[in-house]
Design a protein around this motif. Structure first.
Motif, short mmCIF file in Angstrom:
data_model
loop_
_atom_site.label_atom_id
_atom_site.label_comp_id
_atom_site.label_asym_id
_atom_site.label_seq_id
_atom_site.Cartn_x
_atom_site.Cartn_y
_atom_site.Cartn_z
N ASP A 41 66.24 136.68 7.16
CA ASP A 41 64.97 137.36 7.40
C ASP A 41 65.27 138.61 8.22
O ASP A 41 65.01 138.68 9.42
CB ASP A 41 64.01 136.43 8.15
CG ASP A 41 62.64 137.05 8.35
OD1 ASP A 41 61.88 136.54 9.21
OD2 ASP A 41 62.33 138.06 7.68
N ALA A 42 65.84 139.60 7.54
CA ALA A 42 66.37 140.80 8.21
C ALA A 42 65.34 141.55 9.05
O ALA A 42 65.66 142.08 10.11
CB ALA A 42 66.98 141.74 7.17
N ASP A 43 64.09 141.61 8.58
CA ASP A 43 63.06 142.35 9.33
C ASP A 43 62.25 141.44 10.25
O ASP A 43 61.28 141.88 10.86
CB ASP A 43 62.13 143.10 8.37
CG ASP A 43 61.46 142.17 7.36
OD1 ASP A 43 60.75 142.69 6.48
OD2 ASP A 43 61.66 140.94 7.44
N ALA A 44 62.63 140.16 10.32
CA ALA A 44 61.99 139.20 11.23
C ALA A 44 60.48 139.15 11.08
O ALA A 44 59.75 139.02 12.06
CB ALA A 44 62.38 139.52 12.68
N GLY A 46 58.98 136.76 9.29
CA GLY A 46 58.59 135.38 9.02
C GLY A 46 58.58 134.98 7.57
O GLY A 46 58.10 133.89 7.24
N ALA A 47 59.11 135.83 6.70
CA ALA A 47 59.16 135.50 5.27
C ALA A 47 60.33 136.23 4.63
O ALA A 47 60.76 137.28 5.11
CB ALA A 47 57.85 135.86 4.57
N LEU A 48 60.85 135.66 3.53
CA LEU A 48 61.97 136.28 2.82
C LEU A 48 61.44 137.08 1.63
O LEU A 48 60.85 136.52 0.71
CB LEU A 48 62.96 135.22 2.34
CG LEU A 48 63.63 134.35 3.41
CD1 LEU A 48 64.61 133.37 2.78
CD2 LEU A 48 64.34 135.22 4.45
N SER A 49 61.67 138.38 1.67
CA SER A 49 61.30 139.24 0.55
C SER A 49 62.28 138.96 -0.60
O SER A 49 63.29 138.28 -0.40
CB SER A 49 61.41 140.71 0.96
OG SER A 49 62.77 141.02 1.23
N PRO A 50 62.02 139.46 -1.81
CA PRO A 50 62.96 139.26 -2.91
C PRO A 50 64.37 139.74 -2.56
O PRO A 50 65.35 139.09 -2.92
CB PRO A 50 62.35 140.09 -4.04
CG PRO A 50 60.88 140.04 -3.77
CD PRO A 50 60.77 140.10 -2.27
N GLU A 51 64.46 140.87 -1.84
CA GLU A 51 65.77 141.39 -1.46
C GLU A 51 66.47 140.44 -0.48
O GLU A 51 67.68 140.19 -0.59
CB GLU A 51 65.62 142.77 -0.82
CG GLU A 51 65.16 143.88 -1.76
CD GLU A 51 63.67 143.80 -2.08
OE1 GLU A 51 63.25 144.38 -3.10
OE2 GLU A 51 62.93 143.15 -1.32
N GLU A 52 65.73 139.94 0.48
CA GLU A 52 66.31 139.03 1.47
C GLU A 52 66.69 137.69 0.84
O GLU A 52 67.72 137.10 1.15
CB GLU A 52 65.32 138.82 2.62
CG GLU A 52 65.12 140.07 3.47
CD GLU A 52 63.95 139.96 4.43
OE1 GLU A 52 63.04 139.13 4.18
OE2 GLU A 52 63.92 140.70 5.42
N LEU A 53 65.85 137.22 -0.07
CA LEU A 53 66.13 135.96 -0.76
C LEU A 53 67.37 136.10 -1.64
O LEU A 53 68.20 135.19 -1.72
CB LEU A 53 64.93 135.55 -1.61
CG LEU A 53 64.95 134.15 -2.25
CD1 LEU A 53 65.22 133.07 -1.20
CD2 LEU A 53 63.64 133.88 -2.96
N ASN A 54 67.52 137.26 -2.25
CA ASN A 54 68.71 137.49 -3.07
C ASN A 54 69.97 137.67 -2.23
O ASN A 54 71.07 137.40 -2.69
CB ASN A 54 68.49 138.70 -3.99
CG ASN A 54 67.83 138.32 -5.29
OD1 ASN A 54 68.07 137.24 -5.83
ND2 ASN A 54 66.99 139.19 -5.82
N PHE A 56 70.53 135.86 0.33
CA PHE A 56 70.89 134.45 0.51
C PHE A 56 71.61 133.94 -0.74
O PHE A 56 72.64 133.26 -0.66
CB PHE A 56 69.63 133.62 0.78
CG PHE A 56 69.81 132.14 0.64
CD1 PHE A 56 69.33 131.47 -0.47
CD2 PHE A 56 70.48 131.41 1.61
CE1 PHE A 56 69.50 130.10 -0.61
CE2 PHE A 56 70.66 130.04 1.49
CZ PHE A 56 70.16 129.39 0.37
N ALA A 57 71.06 134.27 -1.92
CA ALA A 57 71.67 133.81 -3.18
C ALA A 57 73.08 134.35 -3.33
O ALA A 57 74.00 133.63 -3.71
CB ALA A 57 70.80 134.26 -4.36
N THR A 132 76.67 140.31 5.17
CA THR A 132 76.08 140.11 3.85
C THR A 132 74.60 140.44 3.86
O THR A 132 74.08 141.09 2.96
CB THR A 132 76.26 138.64 3.40
OG1 THR A 132 77.65 138.34 3.36
CG2 THR A 132 75.65 138.41 2.03
N THR A 133 73.88 140.02 4.91
CA THR A 133 72.43 140.24 4.96
C THR A 133 72.07 141.68 5.30
O THR A 133 70.97 142.11 5.05
CB THR A 133 71.79 139.32 6.01
OG1 THR A 133 72.37 139.60 7.29
CG2 THR A 133 72.02 137.87 5.66
N SER A 134 72.98 142.45 5.87
CA SER A 134 72.64 143.80 6.28
C SER A 134 72.47 144.75 5.10
O SER A 134 71.75 145.73 5.18
CB SER A 134 73.74 144.36 7.21
OG SER A 134 74.98 144.42 6.53
#
Length: 211
Positions: A41-44, A46-54, A56-57, A132-134
């Motif tokens: 959750d790069a922008d903190a 409280g939710a994973l955007s499609p970019e953040e979820l990907n 993780f993938a 990876t998340t950055s």
């Protein structure tokens, strides 16, 4: 495999458990899920955007993101916010569902995220995951290097997608035989007694009675 060390041998630590004796999520695993969610959750917000979820993938899948179909299934079956972003609750539901039916897949994901069998993560692994998340939109070479070249087994997210697709297809068909088959699959996950499995099992059982 490294060379066998000389002298004293270190006993392997017992593997941590995803679920406690009552069937609920263990405190250790719950903390790990919150930690992983926080990392991606790069922008903190409280939710994973499609970019953040990907992101993780990619960290769990040799640099490959979720497919459009997988993303749609995730937003359909797990908790999302008004923007259709995966919430912490939804992320936990996704991982708990996988862990209840296919714990080996979750262990593979955790290993690729740097966790050991006690659900602890070394400092170096944390730093690599942060890299990876950055930059979620760019291929992650460091993530690929951490995965053994000989490892070609399907990831948990892919198997989870197929499992949920089976449930969705059975419910759409209305075929009692198919609903019964999927119900049996869900019963195999009941050891976890987590809310999503219980909810789907209850709904399928009701559909079988009314069909």
């Amino acid at each position: 495999m490294g060379k066998k060390s000389k002298g004293k041998t270190t006993k392997a630590l017992p593997r941590a458990k995803f679920f406690d004796s009552d069937g609920g999520v263990s405190t250790e695993f719950d903390n790990v899920l919150e930690d992983i969610f926080g990392r991606f959750d790069a922008d903190a917000d409280g939710a994973l955007s499609p970019e953040e979820l990907n992101a993780f993938a990619r960290a769990c899948n040799e640099g490959d993101p979720f497919s459009e179909e997988e993303m749609e299934e995730i937003s359909t079956y797990f908790d999302v916010d008004s923007r259709n972003f995966l919430t912490l609750k939804g992320f936990k539901e996704m991982m708990i569902t996988q862990s209840g039916g296919r714990p080996k897949d979750t262990w593979r994901d955790l290993e690729r995220l740097g966790y050991d069998q006690t659900l602890q993560v070394p400092e170096k692994a944390t730093e690599e995951t942060s890299e990876t998340t950055s930059s979620p939109s760019e291929p992650q070479a460091s993530s690929e290097k951490k995965v053994p070249a000989k490892s070609v087994e399907q990831l948990g997210k892919e198997q989870l997608s197929k499992f949920l697709a089976d449930v969705k297809a059975a419910r759409s068909s209305g075929d009692p035989a198919e609903i019964s088959r999927v119900t049996e699959l869900l019963k195999g996950c009941q050891q976890s007694e987590h809310p999503l499995v219980e909810r789907l099992l209850s709904e399928l059982t009701l559909e079988t009675k009314t069909s």
